[in-house]
Design an enzyme around this catalytic site. Structure first.
Site, PDB file in Angstrom:
ATOM      1  N   VAL A   1       1.161  -0.760  -0.029  1.00  0.00           N
ATOM      2  CA  VAL A   1       0.024   0.198  -0.089  1.00  0.00           C
ATOM      3  C   VAL A   1       0.940   1.242  -0.045  1.00  0.00           C
ATOM      4  O   VAL A   1       0.547   2.583  -0.792  1.00  0.00           O
ATOM      5  CB  VAL A   1      -1.154   0.173   1.152  1.00  0.00           C
ATOM      6  CG1 VAL A   1      -1.889   1.581   1.442  1.00  0.00           C
ATOM      7  CG2 VAL A   1      -2.079  -1.067   1.015  1.00  0.00           C
ATOM      8  N   CYS A   2       1.887   1.502   0.504  1.00  0.00           N
ATOM      9  CA  CYS A   2       3.209   2.178   1.228  1.00  0.00           C
ATOM     10  C   CYS A   2       3.519   3.160  -0.756  1.00  0.00           C
ATOM     11  O   CYS A   2       3.148   3.878  -0.892  1.00  0.00           O
ATOM     12  CB  CYS A   2       4.237   2.581   1.878  1.00  0.00           C
ATOM     13  SG  CYS A   2       3.230   1.871   3.403  1.00  0.00           S
ATOM     14  N   GLY A   3       3.695   1.732  -1.327  1.00  0.00           N
ATOM     15  CA  GLY A   3       3.879   1.502  -2.937  1.00  0.00           C
ATOM     16  C   GLY A   3       3.039   2.464  -3.267  1.00  0.00           C
ATOM     17  O   GLY A   3       3.432   3.562  -4.275  1.00  0.00           O
TER      18      GLY A   3
END
Lengths: 181, 184
Positions: free
Chosen positions: B56-58
């Site tokens: 998700v961060c990516g």
């Protein structure tokens, strides 16, 4: 979150009747593997829904992540200008592993897109449309690709065929009730 | 993919609009540091996130990377902050071709995130939390996202729009009219 989803307009790529009870908008990237996964599913969903569904595809190329995403979007816009958008859309998603300029040029020839139209697209003729799609989507809450909106509301649920048909059926039924007699 | 997580219902409040943004100095690269005060004079977007390589961060940082031209149109600078170390950040930024600084809130771990009430002590990572800070260093918008959900960019863009004075129309309450002066 979906208050500012741009309404369907003349620059949109639309399949299905304008008066369909359900409008499904996909924000997608031609090189994105998740969009590639969704592609055959959305095709099957379109077939199952028939005239009850209007499907709209908007550009959301993640150009830093996907080296060929912008070129592919430019290609699709050249196809739209040539009246063969959906054939090009299918070709791109069916050849996600070959989206380099040489491949795109060959697809263009197969689809009968004039070379000068494709060249102009690669030189940025339609970049404003692509950018407008991207920014409009980001402002409406697109948070990755593919991102789906059903009758203007972002859909974050499962993207398998059955789940989508169920939720689109419900949206169609709700729209039928909302229509004034 | 959003996983069911009993910790997702975060109950603590982030620093709120109207509060001064606490200054900090953190490593941006192995040999460079960045202070929030260095960025004074223009809006700043602080994007706290849990970890460099989680999916998700990516997606979130990748999305913001693509949004940089939009952010820059508002004159805003974007800064990502997590508890990852500088070498981890360097590898992540290179792989994802990120064009904005990632700060390492690594030692003392999460100290800056704590100052913004954006630290998840139970997991030892920063929350997925967004702050828009104005040119004078005042927080104008903050948002705590569920950990597993990419919050997108719409809230940031709205907050940046709210910072920009809207163009005056002939009928607007300009200061020269003096009508509203007493309430100012």
């Amino acid at each position: 979150m979906t208050r500012r989803l741009p309404p369907v307009s003349a620059t949109d790529k639309v399949a299905g009747p304008a008066d369909a009870p359900v409008t499904l908008i996909e924000y997608g990237d031609y090189e994105c593997p998740y969009c590639g996964e969704a592609y055959p599913v959305l095709k099957a969903v379109q077939e199952a829904m028939g005239a009850r569904l209007r499907f709209v595809f908007r550009n959301f190329p993640l150009t830093e992540m996907h080296a060929h995403a912008l070129r592919a979007a430019q290609f699709a816009e050249a196809a739209a200008a040539s009246g063969v958008f959906w054939a090009a859309h299918d070709m791109l998603y069916e050849h996600q592993d070959a989206l380099d300029v040489a491949s795109l040029t060959s697809y263009g020839a197969q689809l009968g897109i004039e070379r000068r139209v494709l060249q102009a697209a690669f030189q940025g003729q339609y970049d404003a449309i692509i950018q407008q799609d991207f920014v409009g989507g980001a402002r409406a809450g697109v948070n990755g690709t593919p991102c789906l909106f059903i009758n203007g509301v972002r859909y974050d649920g499962p993207r398998d065929r059955q789940s989508l048909i169920e939720v689109l059926d419900r949206a169609a039924a709700a729209a039928a009730i909302d229509v004034p007699a | 993919m959003h996983m069911a997580d009993p910790h997702d219902a975060s109950t603590h409040a982030l620093l709120q609009p109207g509060q001064a943004a606490p200054d900090f100095t953190l490593p941006a690269t192995p040999d460079q540091k960045l202070s929030l005060s260095d960025l004074r004079g223009a809006p700043v977007i602080l994007a706290f996130y849990p970890a460099d390589w989680s999916p998700v961060c990516g997606d979130q940082m990748g999305l913001y990377n693509e949004m940089l031209p939009e952010f820059h149109r508002s004159g805003a600078q974007l800064v990502g902050i997590s508890t990852d170390g500088v070498w981890c950040h360097a590898a992540f930024a290179e792989t994802r071709k990120l064009h904005f600084p990632l700060l390492a809130d690594f030692e003392p771990k999460g100290e800056v995130a704590r100052r913004y009430d954006a630290y998840r002590a139970q997991d030892g990572v920063a929350e997925r939390a967004l702050f828009v800070i104005d040119a004078e260093g005042v927080i104008r918008w903050s948002y705590l996202s569920p950990l597993g959900l990419n919050p997108g960019a719409d809230g940031i863009l709205d907050a940046l729009d709210a910072l920009v004075p809207t163009p005056k129309t002939p009928t607007s309450n300009t200061p020269t009219s003096n009508t509203y002066g007493a309430q100012a």
